[in-house]
Structures are given as structure tokens and as C-alpha cells.
Design a protein around this motif. Structure first.
Motif, short mmCIF file in Angstrom:
data_model
loop_
_atom_site.label_atom_id
_atom_site.label_comp_id
_atom_site.label_asym_id
_atom_site.label_seq_id
_atom_site.Cartn_x
_atom_site.Cartn_y
_atom_site.Cartn_z
N LEU A 517 -49.50 -16.09 51.64
CA LEU A 517 -48.43 -15.21 51.17
C LEU A 517 -48.88 -14.45 49.93
O LEU A 517 -48.64 -13.23 49.81
N ILE A 518 -49.55 -15.13 48.99
CA ILE A 518 -50.03 -14.48 47.78
C ILE A 518 -51.04 -13.39 48.12
O ILE A 518 -51.01 -12.28 47.57
N GLU A 519 -51.95 -13.69 49.03
CA GLU A 519 -52.96 -12.70 49.42
C GLU A 519 -52.31 -11.48 50.07
O GLU A 519 -52.74 -10.34 49.83
N PHE A 520 -51.27 -11.70 50.86
CA PHE A 520 -50.57 -10.57 51.48
C PHE A 520 -49.84 -9.74 50.42
O PHE A 520 -49.92 -8.50 50.43
N CYS A 521 -49.16 -10.39 49.50
CA CYS A 521 -48.43 -9.67 48.46
C CYS A 521 -49.36 -8.81 47.62
O CYS A 521 -48.98 -7.71 47.17
N ALA A 522 -50.58 -9.29 47.40
CA ALA A 522 -51.53 -8.53 46.59
C ALA A 522 -51.95 -7.23 47.26
O ALA A 522 -52.43 -6.31 46.58
N THR A 523 -51.77 -7.13 48.57
CA THR A 523 -52.14 -5.89 49.27
C THR A 523 -51.00 -4.89 49.34
O THR A 523 -51.21 -3.75 49.76
N LEU A 524 -49.79 -5.29 48.95
CA LEU A 524 -48.65 -4.38 49.06
C LEU A 524 -48.78 -3.23 48.07
O LEU A 524 -49.16 -3.46 46.90
N PRO A 525 -48.49 -2.02 48.48
CA PRO A 525 -48.49 -0.91 47.52
C PRO A 525 -47.60 -1.23 46.32
O PRO A 525 -46.58 -1.92 46.45
N ALA A 526 -47.98 -0.72 45.15
CA ALA A 526 -47.27 -1.06 43.92
C ALA A 526 -45.79 -0.72 44.01
O ALA A 526 -44.95 -1.46 43.49
N ASP A 527 -45.43 0.39 44.68
CA ASP A 527 -44.02 0.77 44.71
C ASP A 527 -43.20 -0.07 45.68
O ASP A 527 -41.98 0.07 45.73
N LEU A 528 -43.85 -0.96 46.43
CA LEU A 528 -43.10 -1.92 47.24
C LEU A 528 -42.88 -3.22 46.48
O LEU A 528 -42.04 -4.04 46.87
N ARG A 529 -43.63 -3.41 45.42
CA ARG A 529 -43.41 -4.56 44.54
C ARG A 529 -42.41 -4.19 43.43
O ARG A 529 -41.51 -4.96 43.12
N LEU A 530 -42.61 -3.04 42.83
CA LEU A 530 -41.76 -2.58 41.72
C LEU A 530 -41.35 -1.14 42.00
O LEU A 530 -42.19 -0.24 41.98
N ARG A 531 -40.07 -0.91 42.26
CA ARG A 531 -39.59 0.43 42.59
C ARG A 531 -38.33 0.74 41.76
O ARG A 531 -37.36 -0.01 41.80
N ARG A 532 -38.39 1.84 41.03
CA ARG A 532 -37.27 2.29 40.20
C ARG A 532 -36.73 1.16 39.31
O ARG A 532 -35.53 0.98 39.18
N GLY A 533 -37.66 0.41 38.76
CA GLY A 533 -37.28 -0.67 37.85
C GLY A 533 -36.85 -1.96 38.52
O GLY A 533 -36.51 -2.92 37.83
N GLU A 534 -36.86 -2.00 39.85
CA GLU A 534 -36.43 -3.19 40.60
C GLU A 534 -37.66 -3.97 41.03
O GLU A 534 -38.42 -3.55 41.90
N GLY A 535 -37.89 -5.13 40.40
CA GLY A 535 -38.99 -5.99 40.80
C GLY A 535 -38.68 -6.71 42.10
O GLY A 535 -37.53 -6.83 42.51
N LYS A 536 -39.73 -7.17 42.78
CA LYS A 536 -39.61 -7.86 44.09
C LYS A 536 -38.83 -6.99 45.08
O LYS A 536 -38.05 -7.50 45.89
N TRP A 537 -39.04 -5.68 45.02
CA TRP A 537 -38.23 -4.74 45.80
C TRP A 537 -38.32 -5.03 47.30
O TRP A 537 -37.29 -5.11 47.98
N LEU A 538 -39.53 -5.19 47.83
CA LEU A 538 -39.67 -5.39 49.27
C LEU A 538 -39.11 -6.74 49.70
O LEU A 538 -38.49 -6.85 50.76
N MET A 539 -39.29 -7.75 48.88
CA MET A 539 -38.76 -9.07 49.20
C MET A 539 -37.24 -9.01 49.29
O MET A 539 -36.64 -9.54 50.25
N LYS A 540 -36.60 -8.37 48.34
CA LYS A 540 -35.14 -8.27 48.36
C LYS A 540 -34.65 -7.47 49.56
O LYS A 540 -33.67 -7.84 50.21
N ARG A 541 -35.34 -6.39 49.85
CA ARG A 541 -34.97 -5.57 51.01
C ARG A 541 -35.10 -6.39 52.30
O ARG A 541 -34.22 -6.35 53.17
N GLY A 542 -36.17 -7.15 52.42
CA GLY A 542 -36.38 -7.95 53.62
C GLY A 542 -35.40 -9.09 53.77
O GLY A 542 -35.15 -9.56 54.89
#
Length: 628
Positions: A517-542
Motif C-alpha cells: 500500500l505504501i509503495e502504491f501511494c508513493a506513485t500517486l500524483p501529488a494532486d491526488l494526495r493533496l488537493r486544494r488543501g485537502e490531504g488524503k484526497w484520493l483516499m477520502k474520495r474512494g
């Protein structure tokens, strides 16, 4: 989950006294109340204390298989698959647990076995034919391992520092550079130790010691890489992220003892509970602690998640001023540890242990998916840095920062001094200051002249700066997260969870730190991790199909301990006493009048020094315990 210790003679195979190994494991009874064992052979001795989780009646340790012997702390979550693979290759097993997999795995794959293990672990393996000692630690540093070379030429190791301290040949001498690291970061990092000469095997490293040869440096066997980017649309990547979380949770639900989860009501622990409930045929056992102060209390959020998933939920209200636990924490952490949330983590672990032996936690998502608020601030500061040349920026913001008043009493927008100083520095330096506790300027005033000379320019922040500059990443967010995974995660978060849970003989498992899971998260584009000030953006969306929005998108709280108020109230005298402390004065490291003034300024409300005072209080207790 267990405690391990041992002695190995790399030179001549001198006899190892079993009583000496026994004393080392006797110092850690909390790590293994269900059994103990000692094994010795020429030039080597292993000890083990067991907390039985799988194969309760079998799998005694230390475990020998002909010329191989292992003492092991942790869990190998894919041991059944590895066992089947090894059996297909001719291995014959006599136990049902995961320990034996290490013996057959070493025989089949040698050090390459580590790449196949999915789990949390620290273990020592002796190969009688090759005359070697192999020490290994899991990828992210969930389980600890300390070691030291002693005056008789032996190498001693133990899960906790107190295990090494039980060896009479370990010299008790303090390391001043570790004190600087502690005051800067709030914990003694994994590349340092308060007891000079003691080392911690780094996360994702192993040490292979051969008889007749000097003890080498540890070798890295795992690395996380932020330099590659996953392709695909956000929806597909979000589904993959949740599926990886689901697999990580399910793999950690295997146990032959009662199992449950910590539930704070935050997104991380709530996600773990949601996925546990999905996989379980019985009600998941959950627990949370609450506080009487509304601004610190998350019980309502935890209750709503518990009701949604029909968990067997238990809550206990604790006093947020329960500083009577200071001595308990000092004993279990050994080294000074200034993350005050350890008080609450200990309390929720104690509550969980009343009903379960294993508890899943939500730790790891903040580091993997940019959940901390400091990532948002760092990104904003980097945008400002990119607008001006470094020289201009340094002069402008440096001058403003030096003269801007340190208005600790003011609303956050007016407390700009730290931000201005950070903007004057490089991004790496600015982030290093952001993760720290006591700023370099204040540390400089509190150290004595002799201590400053002895430190010779050593600074706690430099390891962060160097790690970020060499990080395998593409942008500032990559580099900040990478540095946190290397320093903050093992040094603070995982040390806190390990020591507080093991203090009550509870096994804590962190599914969100599954290495895949950590290795996969490290490949995510930065704006899917932190978008418009919202951290864990992709996780929350999912997770929107699993959890309500008021859980997913509410402000992060965490365990809050009102230490600043303590030092203006019930601990005010203790703070004032720091300036008269014989323990601190006896070191010769500190300017005692400056420390007295620091406590007085805080008590009077002229400045905010609660975290620094907490650091000195914990340091005093640890120095007293370790060195008398």
C-alpha cells in the motif's frame, strides 16, 4: 508479538552465560507474558519472551531447526502462502505458526527471504554452519531492535534499550548529540541513542555478522520510491487504493486470540473499522477514549461509526490532565519521548487490552497520503519560494523574521515569525523546522557554552535536510513525505504505538502501513494526495461509499493533551523546579538561569513554551532513570 534479546561473539566463540541472556529478557516482561525461553551454543545465546497470538500451544522460541536458530518479534501476515511454497520445495514443518517460516525461508533464500515477507518484524537468526548472526528489521520500522558492541568483543541486541541495560558490560554514558536531536525533534531518532554506543537497526535494513570478521554496517534491503507516477484516472486509482487497503486489513485479521480495533472517529481508524466489519462475520470489537473537554473529545464521531457498522463498542472517559502516567511512560520508553499523545495512546491501549489481545490501528495514512496539516503549509511556502530568487528571499524574509515579535498569544494568522524564518530558508530547512519542537535559536540559548562547543555544529534538523535533498522524488511534497517515512514515522509514531501497546501486552497492527500500500501511494500524483488543501484526497474520495462525509472531511483532531495548561496549573511548580534540577545541572549541558526564565515566562503567559518544558521534564526523568 514478543521481546527478544541475545549475545553473539564475532571473534572467538566464547561461552555465553544463559543467566545473562535471561536477565536481558527478564527486563521486558510486558512484551511477552505468556512464556519465555533461553538457548545457548558456543559463542551465541538467544532469549525470548512470548505474547501468544498464533499457534498458541506450539511455536516455542527460541526455535531451532538443525543448525538454524531464530528468536523473533512480530507477525508475518503471508506466512501461510510462504509455508505452502516452501512445502512444495520439500520443507517439512512441525509447527502451525509463522516463526518456522523464517528458518525454512533462510535455508531456501538466505537474506533474499526478506523481500518475500509481508509483515512487521525484528528477528535474530543464527546459522551454525555458516557461523553467522543475521539481524533484520521490517521495512517501515514497526518493531524495534537495539544493539551494541561490548568491551568483551561481543555484540548484544534487544527489543528495548532496557534489555541491553541489563547486560553488566554496557557502559552507561550519555550522548549529548542525542539530546540535541531530542530537543529539536521531540524524540530520539532511529539513527541516534541517548546511551552512547547503542545503535538502532534502521527500518528496512539487516545486519549480517560473520564470525572472524568485524561487525559491518547495516545494509538496506527495502526502499520507498516517490519518483515514479501511476497512470490512470482518479476514479480507477481510488478504487485500487481502497482495494489495497481492504487486502491489508484482511491480512491483519488472522489471530488465534480476541481481536479488535482502536476507533477515534477520525477517517483513518474509521476506514479500518469499516473494512474490518465488511470482512468479519461477528461484531468488530472497538474502543475509544473520550475527554471531558468538548474541544478535545471525539466520542460522538466514534459512536456514529460504531453504530453504522454495529461494532461491539466500548468507551471510557479519561482525564486529560492524567500526568501521573509520566513515570510509567518514562519506564517503558527508556529514552525521553515528548509526544504528549503517548498518554492517550497508553490509555486506549489499556482499555483495548481488557477485551482483546490484538488491536488494529489507523496509523500510517497521514505519512503515506499527505494527511498532516504541515504538508499543506509546506506546499504554500514552496509556491512563495518559487516567486523570488533565493538571495532576495533570504534577505527579505530573514530580516522580517528576525524583527517580527514572537506573538505566541496572538491568533494564528498573526503568529508569522516562524513562517517568515521558514520562507527565508530553503524548502528543506523550512520543513525541518516545521516538524521540530524547540527551534534552533531557543536550543542555542538553553544549552551551556560547553555543550555548544561539544556539539560542534551538530543540529537535529540536518538529517531532515539531507534526507529531503537525496530523496527519490519529483517535488517538494514527495521529499517531505519521504523524510517523514524515514524519521518521523519510526522515531515518533511507531515508537509511541509499540511502547504504549506493549506496556499492557497488547499487539497493535497497522494495516495502512502495508508495504504494498505504501509503495502504491508513493506513485500517486501529488494532486491526488493533496488537493486544494485537502490531504488524503484520493483516499477520502474512494471511501465515500463506505463512510459519511462528516467523518471523511471533518478537521483532523488526534489525541490532544493540554500540556501548556498543565505548566500554568498543576505542573507549574515542576516547571519552575527544572531550573533547580540537580539531574539537569549535573550534566553541565544547560544554562540553568535560562531554563528558569523559560518556565517563568510560560507561567506568566508572556510566551508559549509548554512543549519545550514537557521535553525537559521527560528528559530529566529519563536521565535520572538511565544514569542515576
Amino acid at each position: 508479538m514478543c521481546g527478544i534479546a541475545g549475545i553473539f561473539h564475532p571473534g572467538v566463540a566464547k561461552p555465553v552465560d544463559p543467566a545473562r541472556v535471561g536477565a536481558m529478557i527478564a527486563a521486558m516482561p510486558h512484551r511477552g507474558p505468556d512464556g519465555e525461553g533461553v538457548w545457548t551454543a558456543p559463542g551465541v545465546g538467544f532469549g525470548h519472551r512470548r505474547l501468544s497470538i498464533i499457534d498458541l500451544e506450539g511455536s516455542p522460541q527460541p526455535m531451532s531447526d538443525g543448525h538454524l536458530t531464530v528468536t523473533y518479534n512480530g507477525e508475518i501476515y503471508n506466512f501461510a502462502e510462504l509455508r505452502a511454497e516452501l512445502q512444495a520445495g520439500g520443507a517439512r514443518f512441525w509447527t502451525e505458526g509463522d516463526t518456522e517460516v523464517l528458518l525454512h525461508g533462510w535455508r531456501a533464500w538466505g537474506p533474499g527471504m526478506l523481500d518475500r515477507l509481508n509483515g512487521m518484524f525484528a528477528f535474530a537468526l543464527h546459522d551454525g554452519q555458516a557461523r553467522t548472526l543475521f539481524l533484520a528489521r521490517d521495512r517501515l520500522g514497526v518493531k524495534p531492535l537495539h544493539y551494541a558492541e561490548l568491551s568483551d568483543g561481543s555484540l548484544a541486541f534487544a527489543s528495548e534499550l532496557k534489555g541491553l541495560l541489563a547486560h553488566p558490560l554496557l557502559r552507561r554514558e550519555a550522548d549529548l548529540s542525542a539530546v540535541e536531536d531530542y530537543l529539536g525533534l521531540g524524540y530520539v531518532p532511529d539513527d541516534a541513542c541517548l546511551v552512547a554506543g547503542v545503535k538502532k537497526l534502521p527500518a528496512g535494513h539487516f545486519l549480517l555478522v560473520e564470525r572472524g570478521k568485524p561487525v559491518p554496517q547495516p545494509r538496506r534491503w527495502w526502499e520507498v520510491d516517490f519518483s515514479n507516477r501511476a497512470a490512470g484516472k482518479a476514479d480507477a486509482l481510488g478504487e485500487e487504493l481502497v482495494e489495497r487497503m481492504r487486502a491489508a486489513v484482511r491480512s491483519r485479521m488472522v489471530a488465534d486470540v480476541p481481536l479488535g480495533a482502536f476507533l477515534s472517529g477520525g477517517v483513518d481508524s474509521s476506514a479500518v473499522v469499516a473494512l474490518m466489519a465488511e470482512a468479519s462475520t461477528a461484531a468488530v470489537k472497538t474502543c475509544t477514549i473520550g475527554f471531558d473537554e468538548a474541544g478535545h473529545d471525539e466520542r460522538a464521531h466514534a459512536d456514529s461509526v460504531a453504530q453504522r457498522f454495529r461494532t461491539d463498542h466500548r468507551t471510557r472517559v479519561v482525564r486529560p490532565d492524567d500526568f501521573q502516567l509520566i513515570d510509567t511512560l518514562t519506564h517503558h520508553f527508556d529514552e525521553p519521548f515528548a509526544d504528549a499523545s503517548a498518554l492517550a495512546t497508553y490509555q486506549v491501549s489499556a482499555l483495548a487490552r481488557e477485551n482483546v489481545t490484538v488491536a488494529l490501528s489507523g496509523d500510517g495514512a497521514d505519512e503515506a497520503l499527505a494527511g498532516y496539516r504541515r504538508y499543506r503549509f509546506h506546499a504554500a511556502e514552496e509556491r512563495v519560494r518559487n516567486l523570488l530568487p533565493a538571495d532576495t528571499r533570504g534577505r527579505l524574509f530573514g530580516t522580517l523574521g528576525r524583527y517580527y515579535p514572537k506573538a505566541d498569544w496572538a491568533p494564528r494568522p498573526l503568529r508569522a515569525k516562524s513562517t517568515l524564518l521558514a520562507l527565508a530558508a530553503s524548502g528543506e530547512e523550512g520543513y525541518a523546522r516545521a516538524v521540530g519542537v524547540t527551534a534552533p535559536e531557543l536550543r542555542g540559548r538553553l544549552f551551556s557554552d560547553a555543550a555548544r562547543r561539544a556539539l560542534g555544529g551538530h543540529r537535529a534538523e540536518d538529517r531532515y535536510v539531507q534526507t529531503m535533498r537525496s530523496a527519490p522524488g519529483r517535488d517538494a511534497l514527495d521529499r517531505a513525505q519521504y523524510a517523514d517515512l524515514k524519521h518521523w514515522l519510526p522515531g515518533d509514531i511507531l515508537t509511541k504505538v509499540d511502547r504504549t501497546s506493549m506496556a499492557v501486552s497488547l499487539e497493535a497492527r497497522e494495516p495502512l502501513l502495508d508495504h504494498r500500500l505504501i509503495e502504491f501511494c508513493a506513485t500517486l500524483p501529488a494532486d491526488l494526495r493533496l488537493r486544494r488543501g485537502e490531504g488524503k484526497w484520493l483516499m477520502k474520495r474512494g471511501l465515500e461509499r463506505h463512510l459519511p462525509r462528516d467523518i471523511l472531511y471533518r478537521p483532523k483532531m488526534g489525541f490532544v493533551t493540554p500540556i501548556s495548561a498543565w505548566f500554568r496549573g498543576p505542573l507549574a511548580d515542576a516547571a519552575a523546579g527544572l531550573g533547580r534540577s540537580r539531574v539537569l545541572e549535573g550534566t553541565g549541558w544547560f544554562d540553568m538561569p535560562a531554563l528558569t526564565a523559560l518556565a517563568a515566562d510560560h507561567r506568566a503567559g508572556r510566551a508559549e513554551h509548554g512543549r519545550t518544558l514537557w521535553q525537559f521534564l521527560m528528559l530529566e526523568r529519563s536521565l535520572s532513570r538511565l544514569f542515576g
